[in-house]
Structure formats: structure tokens, C-alpha cells
Design a protein around this motif. Structure first.
Motif, PDB file in Angstrom:
ATOM      1  N   PRO A   1     -36.191   1.410 -52.488  1.00  0.00           N
ATOM      2  CA  PRO A   1     -36.660   2.408 -53.454  1.00  0.00           C
ATOM      3  C   PRO A   1     -37.904   1.948 -54.222  1.00  0.00           C
ATOM      4  O   PRO A   1     -38.079   0.759 -54.487  1.00  0.00           O
ATOM      5  CB  PRO A   1     -35.478   2.608 -54.404  1.00  0.00           C
ATOM      6  N   GLU A   2     -38.752   2.893 -54.572  1.00  0.00           N
ATOM      7  CA  GLU A   2     -40.048   2.563 -55.170  1.00  0.00           C
ATOM      8  C   GLU A   2     -39.920   2.186 -56.655  1.00  0.00           C
ATOM      9  O   GLU A   2     -40.843   1.600 -57.212  1.00  0.00           O
ATOM     10  CB  GLU A   2     -41.028   3.745 -55.004  1.00  0.00           C
ATOM     11  N   PHE A   3     -38.767   2.493 -57.272  1.00  0.00           N
ATOM     12  CA  PHE A   3     -38.666   2.321 -58.733  1.00  0.00           C
ATOM     13  C   PHE A   3     -38.147   0.947 -59.149  1.00  0.00           C
ATOM     14  O   PHE A   3     -37.941   0.691 -60.327  1.00  0.00           O
ATOM     15  CB  PHE A   3     -37.772   3.417 -59.334  1.00  0.00           C
ATOM     16  N   THR A   4     -37.901   0.068 -58.178  1.00  0.00           N
ATOM     17  CA  THR A   4     -37.413  -1.269 -58.538  1.00  0.00           C
ATOM     18  C   THR A   4     -38.186  -2.346 -57.790  1.00  0.00           C
ATOM     19  O   THR A   4     -38.703  -2.094 -56.700  1.00  0.00           O
ATOM     20  CB  THR A   4     -35.897  -1.419 -58.228  1.00  0.00           C
ATOM     21  N   LYS A   5     -38.242  -3.516 -58.403  1.00  0.00           N
ATOM     22  CA  LYS A   5     -38.818  -4.684 -57.723  1.00  0.00           C
ATOM     23  C   LYS A   5     -37.768  -5.779 -57.595  1.00  0.00           C
ATOM     24  O   LYS A   5     -38.078  -6.912 -57.246  1.00  0.00           O
ATOM     25  CB  LYS A   5     -40.023  -5.210 -58.522  1.00  0.00           C
ATOM     26  N   ASP A   6     -36.519  -5.452 -57.921  1.00  0.00           N
ATOM     27  CA  ASP A   6     -35.467  -6.473 -57.917  1.00  0.00           C
ATOM     28  C   ASP A   6     -34.140  -5.858 -57.481  1.00  0.00           C
ATOM     29  O   ASP A   6     -33.179  -5.797 -58.253  1.00  0.00           O
ATOM     30  CB  ASP A   6     -35.365  -7.090 -59.325  1.00  0.00           C
ATOM     31  N   LEU A   7     -34.115  -5.389 -56.227  1.00  0.00           N
ATOM     32  CA  LEU A   7     -32.909  -4.749 -55.697  1.00  0.00           C
ATOM     33  C   LEU A   7     -31.942  -5.819 -55.192  1.00  0.00           C
ATOM     34  O   LEU A   7     -32.306  -6.643 -54.340  1.00  0.00           O
ATOM     35  CB  LEU A   7     -33.302  -3.815 -54.548  1.00  0.00           C
TER      36      LEU A   7
ATOM     37  N   ASP B   1     -33.522  -5.138 -62.226  1.00  0.00           N
ATOM     38  CA  ASP B   1     -34.527  -5.050 -63.308  1.00  0.00           C
ATOM     39  C   ASP B   1     -34.230  -3.854 -64.215  1.00  0.00           C
ATOM     40  O   ASP B   1     -34.273  -3.963 -65.446  1.00  0.00           O
ATOM     41  CB  ASP B   1     -35.956  -5.002 -62.745  1.00  0.00           C
ATOM     42  N   LEU B   2     -33.876  -2.722 -63.602  1.00  0.00           N
ATOM     43  CA  LEU B   2     -33.548  -1.546 -64.427  1.00  0.00           C
ATOM     44  C   LEU B   2     -32.238  -1.754 -65.175  1.00  0.00           C
ATOM     45  O   LEU B   2     -32.089  -1.339 -66.327  1.00  0.00           O
ATOM     46  CB  LEU B   2     -33.435  -0.288 -63.547  1.00  0.00           C
ATOM     47  N   GLN B   3     -31.276  -2.407 -64.512  1.00  0.00           N
ATOM     48  CA  GLN B   3     -29.989  -2.644 -65.177  1.00  0.00           C
ATOM     49  C   GLN B   3     -30.187  -3.535 -66.405  1.00  0.00           C
ATOM     50  O   GLN B   3     -29.613  -3.288 -67.469  1.00  0.00           O
ATOM     51  CB  GLN B   3     -28.994  -3.289 -64.208  1.00  0.00           C
ATOM     52  N   ARG B   4     -31.014  -4.568 -66.254  1.00  0.00           N
ATOM     53  CA  ARG B   4     -31.279  -5.480 -67.375  1.00  0.00           C
ATOM     54  C   ARG B   4     -31.868  -4.704 -68.553  1.00  0.00           C
ATOM     55  O   ARG B   4     -31.455  -4.871 -69.697  1.00  0.00           O
ATOM     56  CB  ARG B   4     -32.247  -6.572 -66.900  1.00  0.00           C
TER      57      ARG B   4
ATOM     58  N   PRO C   1     -26.977   3.773 -70.764  1.00  0.00           N
ATOM     59  CA  PRO C   1     -26.153   3.864 -69.545  1.00  0.00           C
ATOM     60  C   PRO C   1     -26.899   3.264 -68.344  1.00  0.00           C
ATOM     61  O   PRO C   1     -28.129   3.190 -68.332  1.00  0.00           O
ATOM     62  CB  PRO C   1     -25.950   5.372 -69.351  1.00  0.00           C
ATOM     63  N   TRP C   2     -26.130   2.887 -67.301  1.00  0.00           N
ATOM     64  CA  TRP C   2     -26.657   2.158 -66.153  1.00  0.00           C
ATOM     65  C   TRP C   2     -27.068   3.031 -64.980  1.00  0.00           C
ATOM     66  O   TRP C   2     -27.492   2.507 -63.951  1.00  0.00           O
ATOM     67  CB  TRP C   2     -25.549   1.272 -65.579  1.00  0.00           C
ATOM     68  N   GLU C   3     -26.870   4.324 -65.065  1.00  0.00           N
ATOM     69  CA  GLU C   3     -26.940   5.144 -63.845  1.00  0.00           C
ATOM     70  C   GLU C   3     -28.212   4.942 -63.033  1.00  0.00           C
ATOM     71  O   GLU C   3     -28.158   4.875 -61.812  1.00  0.00           O
ATOM     72  CB  GLU C   3     -26.752   6.632 -64.164  1.00  0.00           C
ATOM     73  N   LYS C   4     -29.369   4.856 -63.692  1.00  0.00           N
ATOM     74  CA  LYS C   4     -30.567   4.779 -62.858  1.00  0.00           C
ATOM     75  C   LYS C   4     -30.647   3.452 -62.100  1.00  0.00           C
ATOM     76  O   LYS C   4     -31.320   3.357 -61.086  1.00  0.00           O
ATOM     77  CB  LYS C   4     -31.841   5.075 -63.663  1.00  0.00           C
ATOM     78  N   ALA C   5     -29.917   2.458 -62.576  1.00  0.00           N
ATOM     79  CA  ALA C   5     -29.901   1.165 -61.905  1.00  0.00           C
ATOM     80  C   ALA C   5     -28.828   1.073 -60.820  1.00  0.00           C
ATOM     81  O   ALA C   5     -28.864   0.173 -59.973  1.00  0.00           O
ATOM     82  CB  ALA C   5     -29.650   0.064 -62.929  1.00  0.00           C
TER      83      ALA C   5
END
Ligand code: MG
Length: 202
Positions: free
Chosen positions: A44-50, A89-92, A100-104
Motif C-alpha cells: 500500500p502507498e500510505f505506509t513505509k513500514d508494513l 508507522d501509522l499504528q505508532r 483508533p487503529w483502523e487505518k493502520a
């Protein structure tokens, strides 16, 4: 159907995340659009740390609410294997802001699931081994006996709050060894030594 995921159900994973060991099961949900069975997974394009999190997955076999721990075994017949993909990265960022965590956690294709499920009467439920390889190298290894909360306790706990329905999936938490993946990686999941899925990161 719905997907319920358990967080921090293995103490060594809680430690590697610098997270406290929970006193009761911690859960969150993914929508059905998160399910992913096919072999080519697009980063996915929205993360650099999957990160990969390999997990045993319980398939609910009948409707239930307020299920007791003693009766919980009647509500599932099969166990599969999956990955709870996490944009770390998004979860952090969500955790730091108390959001909330949903997007991560709940994005499209974030719930890898094996095509094959194993009947539970063919398994020793408190001694199921499972693992994930990345490019043929083992990166995560777990055993169901190390769960902080057993499958029956998880079902009982979740069903206090949410009615479980036939076909719902419970991702039961990941052991230690989570790590980032890159485009080009191949991930394979094994349950008691049998390969249940293989995916390619594109
Ligand atoms: Mg997880």
C-alpha cells in the motif's frame, strides 16, 4: 461476516513492542474488505513500514452471545492461518495520539487468510505450531500453548460484547518476530509444518 483480531496474546510479542501484558483480551476489528486470499499483494502507498504478523485463525461455526468458556469449543470446528498486516508507522502515530487503529490495521487486503482450514479434531489445540517464512527464511514461529488467553477464553470474552456469527474469523494474536516487508518478498505460512498460504509482495 466480521474479522476480530486479538492484540498482544503472546508475551514475547508484547515485550518486543514495549507494550504491557494485558490483563484481559484486547481486540479490534477489520471489515470483510480486508480479506486477502490471492497470491499477489500490492504494497500500500500510505505506509513505509508494513509488518507481517502471522496468526492462527478460528472460524466461528454457529451464532452465539454470552458464550461460557466451558461451551466455547462448540462454536468452532476449524483453524486456519493468516497474517494481520499492520502499517506500523501509522499504528505508532495513532497510539501516540490516542486515536483508533483502523487505518493502520483494517485497510483493504490487510487480513491474509489461508484457503484451507484444518478441522480442529485433527489438532491438539494447545500444541499447534505455526510459522512464517520470508524468502525461505523463518521469521516467526509460534505455538498455541504460549497464548496468554486460549481460544475458548477469547470466544467467551468477545461474545460478552459482540454476537458471534457463522463465518466470523478470529485472528488470535501473533508471536514475536514481526518485521517489515519489502516489495519483492515472498511470504509463506505453515501450520504444523504444512504450507497453508504463499503470497508475493508486489
Ligand atoms: Mg495481530
Amino acid at each position: 461476516m466480521k474479522i476480530i483480531c486479538i492484540g498482544r496474546n503472546y508475551s514475547n510479542h508484547a515485550k518486543e513492542m514495549n507494550s504491557p501484558i494485558p490483563k484481559e483480551p484486547l481486540f479490534f476489528m477489520k471489515p470483510d474488505t480486508a480479506l486477502f486470499r490471492e497470491s499477489n499483494f500490492y504494497y500500500p502507498e500510505f505506509t513505509k513500514d508494513l509488518h507481517h504478523e502471522v496468526e492462527l485463525v478460528v472460524k466461528i461455526a454457529k451464532v452465539g452471545k454470552h458464550i461460557s468458556v466451558a461451551n466455547a469449543h462448540k462454536y468452532y470446528n476449524e483453524i486456519g492461518l493468516g497474517i494481520d498486516f499492520t502499517a506500523r508507522d501509522l499504528q505508532r502515530e495513532c497510539k501516540e495520539k490516542g486515536l483508533p487503529w483502523e487505518k493502520a490495521k483494517a485497510f483493504d487486503n490487510s487480513a491474509v487468510i489461508s484457503q484451507k482450514f484444518i478441522p480442529k479434531d485433527q489438532l491438539e489445540l494447545n500444541n499447534i505450531t505455526f510459522s512464517l517464512t520470508k524468502n525461505e527464511e523463518t521469521v516467526q514461529e509460534g505455538n498455541s500453548r504460549d497464548m496468554l488467553f486460549s481460544i475458548d477464553v477469547l470466544i467467551s470474552h468477545i461474545s460478552k460484547y459482540i454476537t458471534l456469527k457463522t463465518g466470523d474469523l478470529i485472528y488470535t494474536g501473533t508471536p514475536e518476530g514481526v518485521s517489515p516487508i519489502q516489495i519483492g518478498d515472498n511470504l509463506s505460512g505453515y501450520l504444523n509444518g504444512n504450507k497453508l498460504f504463499s503470497i508475493h509482495i508486489k
